[in-house]
Design an enzyme around this catalytic site. Sequence first.
Site, PDB file in Angstrom:
ATOM      1  N   PRO A   2       0.800  -1.242   0.044  1.00 48.32           N
ATOM      2  CA  PRO A   2       0.021   0.112   0.201  1.00 48.32           C
ATOM      3  C   PRO A   2       0.649   1.181  -0.006  1.00 48.32           C
ATOM      4  O   PRO A   2       1.724   1.431   0.606  1.00 48.32           O
ATOM      5  CB  PRO A   2      -0.918  -0.228   1.193  1.00 48.32           C
ATOM      6  CG  PRO A   2      -0.258  -1.191   2.217  1.00 48.32           C
ATOM      7  CD  PRO A   2       0.741  -2.104   1.163  1.00 48.32           C
ATOM      8  N   GLU A   3       0.413   2.138  -0.696  1.00 46.48           N
ATOM      9  CA  GLU A   3       1.199   3.657  -0.815  1.00 46.48           C
ATOM     10  C   GLU A   3       0.263   4.548  -0.138  1.00 46.48           C
ATOM     11  O   GLU A   3      -0.875   4.033   0.389  1.00 46.48           O
ATOM     12  CB  GLU A   3       1.437   3.865  -2.232  1.00 46.48           C
ATOM     13  CG  GLU A   3       2.288   2.766  -3.184  1.00 46.48           C
ATOM     14  CD  GLU A   3       2.330   3.271  -4.338  1.00 46.48           C
ATOM     15  OE1 GLU A   3       2.586   4.436  -4.721  1.00 46.48           O
ATOM     16  OE2 GLU A   3       2.809   2.415  -5.391  1.00 46.48           O
TER      17      GLU A   3
END
Length: 265
Positions: A2-3
Site C-alpha cells: 500500500p502507498e
Amino acid sequence: MPELPEVETVARQLAPLIQGRGVLSVHVYDPKLHALSRQRLAGDAVVEVRRVGKQVALRLSTDRWIAVHLRMTGRLIWRPGPARGGERAHLRLRLRLDGGSLFFFDVRRFGTVQIFADLEALEPEGLDPTSRRFTTSALTQLLQGGRGAIKPWLLRQDRLVGLGNIYCSEILFEAGIAPARPAGSLTSPEIQRLHHATRSVLRRAIRACGTTFSDFQDARGLTGSYQHYLKVYGREEAPCPTCGATVRRIEQQQRSTFFCPTCQR
Ligand SMILES: [Zn+2]
C-alpha cells in the site's frame, strides 16, 4: 505494497468507526509483536485516527500513539463481533474496544505495530506530499543537486514520503517528464508540473480509495478502484491514452517504470 492513498483510505474509514471508543484489552497472537502485550492500554481511549507517513496512527487519550505499518499484506479491520473463521490463521493482533474489535490481519507478517510516546517520534523524515508544506518551492529545494534519475528519486522516502512504484510512474506521465531525467535537471516549469501532478494523482487515488493490485483491502474489507484510472502503470505495449504511442517498461533500480516515450521528455 500500500502507498499513501491506500493508507489514507484505511485511516479515513477507520476514524468514524473507532474514534471515541475506550480500550478494553489488547491480545497479541504473534511473538513479533509481543512488546505490545506489556503495554497498559486498558482504560485508555482512541481519540483520533489518521495517516502519518505510510502508517495508520491511533492517538490515545493518554497522548500515546499506536502506529501500524501495513507493509505488504497487513489489513486493519473493524468488527463488532469476533474474527471470521478463515481469517484467524492470519490474525496478529486484536485491540478490543467498546462495542467491537480492531483486528490486524497480515498474511506475510511484514507489518509492524508500535507504540510511540508522542507524534514527533513517529513522524517520518520525508515531506508529506499532501501537506501544506509541500509547495513548489519546497520541491525545488529538495530536487536541487539531485544527480540520480527522477523516478527512483521520487521513491526515496527521506525526501517525499508515501510515493510508491505505481504512483511514481503515473505522476511522471501526468507531468510529462521522462523517468530517467536527473532529478536536479528539472526546469522550473517542469517542477511546477511535477508538483501539480503529484497533488492531483494522489487526490484522485484517495478519492478512488486507492489501487488494488494483489492484497490491498481497505478497512471495510473492500478494494480500491484506482487501478481503472492508471494511464501507464502495468500497461506495457498498450497505446498511450494521450498520443497513442506504445507505453514502454524499463527497470530502474530493480523496479519497473512505465512511461510514454513521446509524451514524457
Ligand atoms: Zn503519449
